[in-house]
Design a protein around this motif. Structure first.
Motif, PDB file in Angstrom:
ATOM      1  N   MET B   1       0.850  -1.198   0.000  1.00  0.00           N
ATOM      2  CA  MET B   1       0.000   0.000   0.000  1.00  0.00           C
ATOM      3  C   MET B   1       0.885   1.247   0.000  1.00  0.00           C
ATOM      4  O   MET B   1       1.845   1.309   0.759  1.00  0.00           O
ATOM      5  CB  MET B   1      -0.877   0.005   1.261  1.00  0.00           C
ATOM      6  N   VAL B   2       0.564   2.196  -0.828  1.00  0.00           N
ATOM      7  CA  VAL B   2       1.430   3.371  -0.928  1.00  0.00           C
ATOM      8  C   VAL B   2       1.211   4.282   0.292  1.00  0.00           C
ATOM      9  O   VAL B   2       0.093   4.454   0.779  1.00  0.00           O
ATOM     10  CB  VAL B   2       1.169   4.125  -2.263  1.00  0.00           C
ATOM     11  N   HIS B   3       2.316   4.809   0.793  1.00  0.00           N
ATOM     12  CA  HIS B   3       2.246   5.643   2.000  1.00  0.00           C
ATOM     13  C   HIS B   3       2.633   7.085   1.668  1.00  0.00           C
ATOM     14  O   HIS B   3       3.646   7.324   1.006  1.00  0.00           O
ATOM     15  CB  HIS B   3       3.196   5.077   3.057  1.00  0.00           C
ATOM     16  N   PHE B   4       1.803   8.020   2.091  1.00  0.00           N
ATOM     17  CA  PHE B   4       2.103   9.430   1.859  1.00  0.00           C
ATOM     18  C   PHE B   4       2.542  10.080   3.160  1.00  0.00           C
ATOM     19  O   PHE B   4       1.904   9.921   4.189  1.00  0.00           O
ATOM     20  CB  PHE B   4       0.862  10.160   1.322  1.00  0.00           C
ATOM     21  N   SER B   5       3.658  10.835   3.093  1.00  0.00           N
ATOM     22  CA  SER B   5       4.118  11.538   4.288  1.00  0.00           C
ATOM     23  C   SER B   5       3.165  12.716   4.558  1.00  0.00           C
ATOM     24  O   SER B   5       2.369  13.095   3.688  1.00  0.00           O
ATOM     25  CB  SER B   5       5.533  12.075   4.054  1.00  0.00           C
ATOM     26  N   ALA B   6       3.293  13.283   5.753  1.00  0.00           N
ATOM     27  CA  ALA B   6       2.446  14.435   6.105  1.00  0.00           C
ATOM     28  C   ALA B   6       2.677  15.591   5.129  1.00  0.00           C
ATOM     29  O   ALA B   6       1.736  16.266   4.700  1.00  0.00           O
ATOM     30  CB  ALA B   6       2.745  14.872   7.531  1.00  0.00           C
ATOM     31  N   GLU B   7       3.958  15.787   4.740  1.00  0.00           N
ATOM     32  CA  GLU B   7       4.253  16.887   3.809  1.00  0.00           C
ATOM     33  C   GLU B   7       3.603  16.641   2.451  1.00  0.00           C
ATOM     34  O   GLU B   7       3.102  17.567   1.813  1.00  0.00           O
ATOM     35  CB  GLU B   7       5.779  17.032   3.602  1.00  0.00           C
ATOM     36  N   GLU B   8       3.653  15.375   2.012  1.00  0.00           N
ATOM     37  CA  GLU B   8       3.055  15.056   0.710  1.00  0.00           C
ATOM     38  C   GLU B   8       1.553  15.304   0.747  1.00  0.00           C
ATOM     39  O   GLU B   8       0.977  15.862  -0.193  1.00  0.00           O
ATOM     40  CB  GLU B   8       3.357  13.597   0.340  1.00  0.00           C
ATOM     41  N   LYS B   9       0.918  14.917   1.864  1.00  0.00           N
ATOM     42  CA  LYS B   9      -0.531  15.125   1.970  1.00  0.00           C
ATOM     43  C   LYS B   9      -0.859  16.615   1.948  1.00  0.00           C
ATOM     44  O   LYS B   9      -1.806  17.047   1.278  1.00  0.00           O
ATOM     45  CB  LYS B   9      -1.066  14.481   3.252  1.00  0.00           C
ATOM     46  N   THR B  10      -0.064  17.390   2.666  1.00  0.00           N
ATOM     47  CA  THR B  10      -0.285  18.846   2.688  1.00  0.00           C
ATOM     48  C   THR B  10      -0.118  19.432   1.295  1.00  0.00           C
ATOM     49  O   THR B  10      -0.933  20.247   0.846  1.00  0.00           O
ATOM     50  CB  THR B  10       0.722  19.530   3.638  1.00  0.00           C
ATOM     51  N   ALA B  11       0.936  18.983   0.596  1.00  0.00           N
ATOM     52  CA  ALA B  11       1.190  19.498  -0.754  1.00  0.00           C
ATOM     53  C   ALA B  11      -0.012  19.229  -1.659  1.00  0.00           C
ATOM     54  O   ALA B  11      -0.466  20.094  -2.408  1.00  0.00           O
ATOM     55  CB  ALA B  11       2.443  18.849  -1.342  1.00  0.00           C
ATOM     56  N   VAL B  12      -0.546  18.020  -1.563  1.00  0.00           N
ATOM     57  CA  VAL B  12      -1.674  17.649  -2.413  1.00  0.00           C
ATOM     58  C   VAL B  12      -2.945  18.413  -2.043  1.00  0.00           C
ATOM     59  O   VAL B  12      -3.578  19.040  -2.898  1.00  0.00           O
ATOM     60  CB  VAL B  12      -1.922  16.116  -2.321  1.00  0.00           C
ATOM     61  N   THR B  13      -3.300  18.378  -0.753  1.00  0.00           N
ATOM     62  CA  THR B  13      -4.589  18.976  -0.374  1.00  0.00           C
ATOM     63  C   THR B  13      -4.592  20.494  -0.506  1.00  0.00           C
ATOM     64  O   THR B  13      -5.611  21.080  -0.885  1.00  0.00           O
ATOM     65  CB  THR B  13      -5.011  18.588   1.067  1.00  0.00           C
ATOM     66  N   SER B  14      -3.446  21.129  -0.235  1.00  0.00           N
ATOM     67  CA  SER B  14      -3.452  22.593  -0.329  1.00  0.00           C
ATOM     68  C   SER B  14      -3.613  23.037  -1.786  1.00  0.00           C
ATOM     69  O   SER B  14      -4.319  24.003  -2.077  1.00  0.00           O
ATOM     70  CB  SER B  14      -2.197  23.197   0.291  1.00  0.00           C
ATOM     71  N   LEU B  15      -2.995  22.315  -2.716  1.00  0.00           N
ATOM     72  CA  LEU B  15      -3.173  22.691  -4.121  1.00  0.00           C
ATOM     73  C   LEU B  15      -4.597  22.365  -4.569  1.00  0.00           C
ATOM     74  O   LEU B  15      -5.244  23.150  -5.265  1.00  0.00           O
ATOM     75  CB  LEU B  15      -2.161  21.945  -5.005  1.00  0.00           C
ATOM     76  N   TRP B  16      -5.084  21.213  -4.143  1.00  0.00           N
ATOM     77  CA  TRP B  16      -6.421  20.791  -4.560  1.00  0.00           C
ATOM     78  C   TRP B  16      -7.474  21.810  -4.136  1.00  0.00           C
ATOM     79  O   TRP B  16      -8.454  22.028  -4.845  1.00  0.00           O
ATOM     80  CB  TRP B  16      -6.739  19.414  -3.963  1.00  0.00           C
ATOM     81  N   GLY B  17      -7.251  22.427  -2.983  1.00  0.00           N
ATOM     82  CA  GLY B  17      -8.179  23.433  -2.482  1.00  0.00           C
ATOM     83  C   GLY B  17      -8.380  24.586  -3.452  1.00  0.00           C
ATOM     84  O   GLY B  17      -9.383  25.291  -3.410  1.00  0.00           O
ATOM     85  N   LYS B  18      -7.398  24.775  -4.346  1.00  0.00           N
ATOM     86  CA  LYS B  18      -7.493  25.900  -5.285  1.00  0.00           C
ATOM     87  C   LYS B  18      -7.898  25.464  -6.686  1.00  0.00           C
ATOM     88  O   LYS B  18      -7.931  26.277  -7.614  1.00  0.00           O
ATOM     89  CB  LYS B  18      -6.137  26.606  -5.384  1.00  0.00           C
ATOM     90  N   VAL B  19      -8.169  24.182  -6.861  1.00  0.00           N
ATOM     91  CA  VAL B  19      -8.488  23.690  -8.205  1.00  0.00           C
ATOM     92  C   VAL B  19      -9.967  23.890  -8.525  1.00  0.00           C
ATOM     93  O   VAL B  19     -10.833  23.520  -7.726  1.00  0.00           O
ATOM     94  CB  VAL B  19      -8.124  22.192  -8.333  1.00  0.00           C
TER      95      VAL B  19
END
Lengths: 147, 147
Positions: B1-19
């Motif tokens: 199962m792929v694991h995302f670090s806290a930083e990776e999750k933040t990077a993804v969700t913060s950008l997604w918030g602006k999409v």
């Protein structure tokens, strides 16, 4: 042999004319090393590659990125003859550098992504299609002499 | 199962918030159909796909693109369980839609390029790395139930 239409050539050449090869080259190679960390194995002598900012600021990465992208400029001038244009580089990457050709595709992806960040809306679907066709063809040309 | 670090999750969700999901979705699907024309075979009933402008302006492409990208939003809420989140869609794409899973990787690539073109410098190397890891994870999850 891959064939580029007149429109595809125009799309590639017109965008290329606006590319700052030094800046974009460093960014492309830097992003390759960040996004696909295993590619760092080919650059042992480059010094500090321990973090994203170290990689993106590393002067050897920038210099080598510029070299790689300048060579790509050759592709743009020889879109009808990529295999010959890259024959020597292909042998070099196989015989001396031992680079898995899959990495050429990864670098090609990076070029498309960096062009997208720089050119934004100007990197239209049609532009993107032409560039992806070119980067794929260059990747194939670089793999062509592998044995 | 792929694991995302806290930083990776933040990077993804913060950008997604602006999409803008509607706009980006239409663009992602449109570009897929332009850059990889064989993908048009899955959309026979979409009407006019005869040119880049026809595709990008096609209302069915935009609507379906929005649907696909909304589903991608689910991935972002379930980054720790992508296989579970996409199990049903995986079965659908295999059993009913008969889509070659390679196409999920292509769509992932297109999405990364769109984000790059929309966000420019804000699409930093580490943000790019996190997103590429996510789209690869989603592609794998969508292929997981194939038989």
């Amino acid at each position: 042999m891959v064939h580029f239409t007149a429109e595809e050539k125009v799309a590639v050449v017109s965008l290329w004319a606006k590319v700052n090869v030094e800046l974009v080259g460093g960014e492309v190679l830097g992003r390759l090393l960040v996004v696909y960390p295993w590619t760092q194995r080919f650059f042992d002598s480059f010094g500090n590659l321990s973090s994203e900012s170290a990689i993106m600021g590393n002067p050897k990465v920038k210099a080598h990125g510029k070299k790689v992208l300048s060579s790509f400029g050759n592709a743009v001038k020889h879109m009808d003859d990529l295999k010959d244009t890259f024959a020597e580089l292909s042998e070099l990457h196989c015989d001396k550098l031992h680079v898995d050709p899959e990495n050429f595709k990864l670098l090609g992806n990076m070029i498309s992504i960096v062009l997208a960040t720089h050119f934004s809306k100007e990197f239209t679907p049609h532009m993107q299609a032409a560039w992806q066709k070119l980067t794929t063809a260059v990747a194939n040309a670089l793999a062509h002499k592998y044995h | 199962m792929v694991h995302f670090s806290a930083e990776e999750k933040t990077a993804v969700t913060s950008l997604w918030g602006k999409v803008n999901v509607e706009e980006a979705g239409g663009e992602a699907l449109g570009r897929l159909l332009v850059v990889y024309p064989w993908t048009q075979r899955f959309f026979d009933n979409f009407g006019n796909l005869s040119s880049a402008s026809a595709i990008m302006g096609n209302p069915k492409v935009k609507a379906h693109g929005k649907k696909v990208l909304t589903s991608f939003g689910d991935a972002i809420k379930n980054m720790d369980n992508l296989k579970g989140a996409f199990a049903k869609l995986s079965e659908l794409h295999c059993d009913k839609l008969h889509v070659d899973p390679e196409n999920f990787r292509l769509l992932g690539n297109v999405l990364v390029i769109i984000l790059a073109s929309h966000f420019g410098k804000e699409f930093t190397p580490s943000v790019q790395a996190a997103w590429q890891k996510l789209v690869a994870g989603v592609a794998t999850a969508l292929a997981h139930k194939y038989h």
